[in-house]
Scaffold this motif. Structure first.
Motif, PDB file in Angstrom:
ATOM      1  N   PRO A   1     -73.241  -6.212  37.812  1.00 26.02           N
ATOM      2  CA  PRO A   1     -71.918  -6.001  37.212  1.00 26.02           C
ATOM      3  C   PRO A   1     -71.898  -6.407  35.733  1.00 26.02           C
ATOM      4  O   PRO A   1     -72.455  -7.434  35.359  1.00 26.02           O
ATOM      5  N   THR A   2     -71.282  -5.581  34.910  1.00 20.87           N
ATOM      6  CA  THR A   2     -71.126  -5.879  33.482  1.00 20.87           C
ATOM      7  C   THR A   2     -69.724  -5.493  33.036  1.00 20.87           C
ATOM      8  O   THR A   2     -69.056  -4.674  33.677  1.00 20.87           O
ATOM      9  N   THR A   3     -69.303  -6.086  31.926  1.00 25.57           N
ATOM     10  CA  THR A   3     -68.017  -5.750  31.333  1.00 25.57           C
ATOM     11  C   THR A   3     -68.185  -5.723  29.813  1.00 25.57           C
ATOM     12  O   THR A   3     -68.654  -6.702  29.214  1.00 25.57           O
ATOM     13  N   ARG A   4     -67.810  -4.618  29.192  1.00 27.20           N
ATOM     14  CA  ARG A   4     -67.864  -4.515  27.727  1.00 27.20           C
ATOM     15  C   ARG A   4     -66.678  -5.297  27.146  1.00 27.20           C
ATOM     16  O   ARG A   4     -65.529  -5.073  27.536  1.00 27.20           O
TER      17      ARG A   4
ATOM     18  N   SER B   1     -73.117 -10.438  34.857  1.00 30.57           N
ATOM     19  CA  SER B   1     -73.082 -11.339  36.023  1.00 30.57           C
ATOM     20  C   SER B   1     -74.495 -11.657  36.496  1.00 30.57           C
ATOM     21  O   SER B   1     -74.939 -11.240  37.567  1.00 30.57           O
TER      22      SER B   1
ATOM     23  N   LEU C   1     -71.464  -7.878  25.667  1.00 29.69           N
ATOM     24  CA  LEU C   1     -71.410  -7.439  27.049  1.00 29.69           C
ATOM     25  C   LEU C   1     -71.463  -8.650  27.976  1.00 29.69           C
ATOM     26  O   LEU C   1     -72.390  -9.458  27.918  1.00 29.69           O
TER      27      LEU C   1
END
Length: 993
Positions: free
Chosen positions: A708-711, A661, A658
């Motif tokens: 904010p996160t991004t997989r 930020s 993951l």
């Protein structure tokens, strides 16, 4: 004589009366234009002649005048205005022509791997006399040694070698009117003897100012200002200015190197007529016949295969019949044919250019062979009665004639006579057919470079006009610009697909694709960035593989070595576009070797082209590429390890990653047990790694905190505890592999600092590297410590480029070599744009190394647009329509000695004037570098002398080198003045010991 001893003419440049370049020169010749002209009243006044004198029947105000004879691009060649003023104009023009001739040949002397020689000569310097006559009154502090260097013919060729950086023989030739053809002969012999790989040869004759001449009956000068070679009314010649330079190379080497062969010199001979003649200045039938037969024998050709003779042809009653008699005797040794060989003389067009006469004839003949046309010889009506044309092989060609061969190549002879009897004869042949370059790339990189912005703009406009013509080979134009032009301070580049696209970009019809940069004063460090897993995609670098030979070769080597480890050929997989192939490439066991292969091949291609990194930084598996390039592992061993690493990591339990930020300290406070910080990519760019459920839960927590996160698309939890089993086995594999301390600098992912020799060879380090946090952001900080680095992402995608720009901002230049996955950008276009940006930022690029047997050929491309400024003695000022110098070349008022107790600001003002005095400028800015303005050791000595006189203090010569700007020099001088006052007790007449 075999073809192995033939010499190719691969480049030419010249300026002749009525012709600023060879294109205009040929147009004048083909059009039958006489370029001699009557001088205007203003020109006569500048020459010190009364315009009323034109009514004197013995005074002929006619000359072959060179336009802009006193103009010179001094800034380009690094001359100060004062030094440029002192240099004889014929030496300045010769230097410019040498530059243009090499450009015409398509060679940058700084990039040519061999030695380049220079052979040439010029007429006796009338300018030197005038420097002394006029200079004593108007030029301050004349130095005899300096004037000699500036005007003596001995320095003509050495000046070219020095300014262009040529290391071959540099020989000044002096045989009067035959000088330049003798120089061509000597240059050819130097090439055949292996003294150099390329040779420049030619001559110069420029008299300033133009003044006409006195006619005396029975003399050698024309009574009416026309040259009537071979005509019954021939009565003499007319003097003219002219400069010409040709570039020569062994024919076999020129053909192998893809040079544009303009003509072939198949033989040349030089000899002296000896005493078998009426007087020292008289020609000889016997001696000249012997010389021509020698050239024919060396050429191993029959006289009847020669269909044109460019004669010396001065148009004198005695000389013309002797020249034709000698030619006839030489030809009659093997043929009785009559009227098959045309004869003419360029002197009927432009007059007699003295030391440049031979090269003018030579260039005319090469142009005629290229165009397969024989230009008319002018002012011929009735043949000289002393010449038996009807029974000779020759006829005077009086019209533009199509030149047809009779079953063989076109051939011509060129003669040049020297006052005193040293004559030369050369035999030329048309160039062999040129193969078409089998190149068709999807993108081309156009590179332009100049010393000033206005010159760069002119160059851009000229190239756009050139590319607008039909049938232009853009690949060869790009290749010629890259390899055949010097890289100067201002640089501009554009990536284009075809000529029409190039014209649109160069003219501004398409925005954003024409980039300009200024080369920094010092070389910027270059750092290679190697991406990690996730950047790979099908088709990556496909167009590079298809069109760039060094890249293809490196990929092939890696793919073949990996077959035994992967059980498949990566090349076939990467070229597929089906879903099954895409899924296969996501597997870690395949993805990591595929990434390594592309990144390694890119790096090898760049390094092979001279783009050598100062340091390297890899992201995770990218560090293995850096280690391999640094010699820690051999390529076969590195490929074995990366394949082993990929399999081991893939065999571990699945997991998730993951992107978050948050800054690392903030993330650490929130991070639950069971998760790891897999990567710190920047100040607020981190990656978390661990089991699926733990990552899902943490993502949900961060969502409630509005973080904010991004997989990430990944099957495993890399750089977490889930990789521990792989680390141990990988360490064992490394331990069984030979290792060497790194021979190049790169940064560690484990520490973010420079790798140490102990770490690089430690198997445990590589286990930690696989498992621990990737400290890429720290590595960027370390890279920034190098000072304004250029960061080049060497691999697919542009993720590292984005991270670098975000973290370092204006402190770096971040450049991607390949486009992002899914973008329509052409791989080759992105790669070329990266090379263009790296080059524009000051890096040297060996462009030729990027090509193979499909290398484009060198082709004509617009030459450098010199920005000429008038640099001339005051007595000759405005003698030609040249833009006046920004700083007058007249004397600067001497600086008078005064007391040494003045304020520092006054000292700097006076120092600025002293700098200007020796450089030929009104004043010099406080931060302007003495040597960048054209100063040298000689002018530095003059500066020291003037400073001593002005300030009554002995200043060390090293002061100029240690303090090259007026500001620095004045500061050092002020300190010296204070110390000297202390030693002398304040005695203003004292001297420092």
């Amino acid at each position: 004589m075999t073809s192995e001893t033939h010499i190719a003419v691969i480049g030419m440049a010249g300026r002749f009366p009525g012709a600023a370049d060879l294109e205009q020169f040929w147009a004048n010749l083909a059009g039958g234009v006489e370029s001699l002209r009557r001088l205007t009243d203003d020109e006569l006044r500048r020459a010190g002649e009364d315009p009323a004198r034109r009514n004197d029947p013995g005074y002929i105000p006619v000359q072959g005048v060179l336009d802009e004879a006193t103009g010179f691009d001094a800034k380009l060649f690094g001359y100060s205005p004062r030094e440029a003023m002192l240099i004889d104009p014929q030496q300045r023009v010769f230097l410019e022509c040498a530059w243009h001739a090499l450009e015409d040949a398509g060679y940058d002397p700084q990039g040519y791997p061999g030695d380049i020689g220079v052979y040439g000569g010029c007429s006796p310097s009338t300018y030197a006399y005038q420097v002394w006559l006029d200079g004593k009154e108007t030029v301050s502090s004349l130095d005899e040694y300096q004037v000699t260097i500036a005007t003596a013919p001995d320095h003509l060729t050495s000046r070219v070698s020095y300014k262009l950086g040529l290391t071959g023989p540099s020989v000044a030739v002096m045989t009067t009117c035959s000088t330049s053809l003798v120089a061509i002969h000597q240059a050819a012999q130097s090439l055949l003897g292996g003294e150099c790989g390329i040779a420049l040869a030619g001559g110069a004759s420029v008299g300033v100012p133009a003044r006409g001449y006195l006619y005396r009956e029975g003399g050698t000068l024309s009574p009416d200002g026309h040259v009537r070679t071979f005509d019954a009314a021939a009565a003499g010649m007319v003097g003219a200015d002219g400069v010409g330079v040709v570039v020569l190379k062994r024919l076999d080497e020129a053909l192998a190197d893809g040079d544009r062969v303009r003509a072939v010199l198949i033989s040349s001979a030089v000899g002296n007529l000896g005493a078998e003649r009426a007087g020292y200045t008289a020609p000889s039938v016997v001696g000249q016949t012997r010389l021509i037969r020698s050239a024919l024998r060396l050429a191993e050709v029959e006289p009847d295969t020669i269909s044109y003779i460019e004669a010396h042809g001065t148009g004198t009653r005695v000389g013309d019949p002797i020249e034709l008699a000698a030619l006839t005797r030489a030809f009659r040794a093997s043929t009785d044919k009559v009227g098959f060989c045309a004869v003419g003389s360029v002197k009927t067009n432009i007059g007699h250019t003295d030391a440049a006469a031979g090269v003018a004839s030579f260039i005319k003949t090469v142009l005629a062979l290229e165009h397969r046309q024989i230009p008319p010889s002018l002012h011929f009506t009735t043949g000289n009665p002393e010449i038996d044309f009807d029974n000779s092989p020759f006829f005077v060609n009086t019209e533009l004639r199509e030149w047809q061969g009779e079953g063989g190549p076109l051939r011509a002879g060129v003669s040049s006579f020297g006052l005193g009897g040293t004559n030369a004869h050369a035999i030329l042949q048309e160039a062999p057919p040129r193969p078409t370059a089998p190149v068709a790339r999807s993108a081309r990189l156009l590179t332009l470079s100049a010393a000033t912005g206005s010159a760069l703009d002119a160059m851009t406009a000229n190239l756009a006009e050139h590319l607008s013509a039909p049938g232009v080979d853009l690949d060869s134009v790009a290749y010629t610009l890259q390899t055949g032009r010097q890289s100067l301070t201002l640089r501009r580049y554009a990536v284009c697909t075809d000529p029409a696209d190039a014209v649109a970009v160069l003219t501004g019809a398409v925005d954003g694709r024409l980039a300009t940069a200024t080369r920094p004063a010092s070389k910027r460090p270059l750092v290679f960035l190697f991406p990690g897993q996730g950047a790979q995609h099908l088709g990556m670098a496909r167009s590079l593989y298809d069109q760039v030979a060094p890249f293809r070769s490196a990929v092939d080597e890696c793919a073949e070595l990996l077959v035994e480890h992967l059980g498949l050929d990566l090349r076939q997989l990467l070229r597929r576009s089906d879903d099954a192939a895409a899924e296969q490439l996501t597997r870690t066991a395949i993805a990591q070797p595929a990434l390594f292969t592309i990144e390694y091949a890119l790096a090898r291609t760049l390094i092979g082209a001279g783009v050598v990194p100062s340091a390297m930084l890899g992201h995770s598996v990218g560090e293995l590429v850096a280690a391999c390039l640094a010699g820690v592992f051999t390529l076969p061993d590195a490929l074995h390890l990366v394949a082993r690493r990929g399999r081991l990591m893939q065999d571990q339990p699945g997991g998730a990653m993951l992107a978050v930020s948050l800054a690392e300290p903030d993330l650490a406070r929130l991070l639950p047990a069971g998760l790891a910080v897999a990567a710190v990519n920047g100040a607020d760019r981190c990656v978390v790694s661990g089991p699926h459920d733990a990552v899902d839960a943490f993502a949900a927590l961060l969502a409630t905190l509005a973080v904010p996160t991004t997989r990430l698309r990944t099957s495993h939890a890399f750089h977490s505890a889930l990789m521990d089993p792989a680390g141990g086995e990988f360490a064992a594999a490394v331990g069984r592999t030979p290792r060497q301390p790194p021979s190049a600098r790169y940064m560690s992912n484990v520490t973010g600092d420079w790798i140490t020799a102990e770490q690089a060879v430690d198997p445990g380090y590589w286990a930690d590297h696989l498992r621990s946090t990737v400290r890429f952001g720290d590595g960027l900080t370390t890279a920034a410590g190098l000072g304004a680095p250029i960061l080049l992402e060497v691999g697919p995608g542009q993720s590292l480029t984005g991270l670098a720009r975000r973290q370092l901002g204006a402190d770096c230049t971040a450049v991607a070599t390949l486009p992002r996955a899914g973008r329509a950008d052409d791989d080759l276009a992105t790669f070329l744009a990266a090379l263009g940006q790296v080059w524009a930022s000051g890096c040297a690029v060996d462009w030729a190394a990027l090509h193979d047997d499909r290398t484009p050929v060198r082709v004509p491309v617009p030459l450098y647009p010199f920005e000429r400024v008038e640099h001339v003695l005051p007595i000759y000022a405005a003698a030609a329509p040249v833009r006046p110098a920004a700083a007058a070349a007249a004397a600067v008022e001497p600086v008078r000695p005064t007391g040494r107790d003045e304020p520092a600001g006054t000292v700097q003002e006076r120092v600025s004037r002293l700098f200007g005095a020796v450089l030929g400028m009104e004043t010099v800015a406080g931060d302007a570098d003495f040597f960048e303005l054209g100063g040298d050791s000689l002018t530095a000595t003059q500066l020291i002398s003037r400073t001593r006189d002005a300030f009554s203090v002995a200043v060390p010569l090293d002061s100029v080198f240690d303090h090259p700007t007026p500001g620095e020099f004045a500061e050092a001088l002020a300190e010296l003045l204070v110390r000297t006052d202390a030693v002398t007790g304040g005695d203003k007449e004292g001297r420092a010991s």
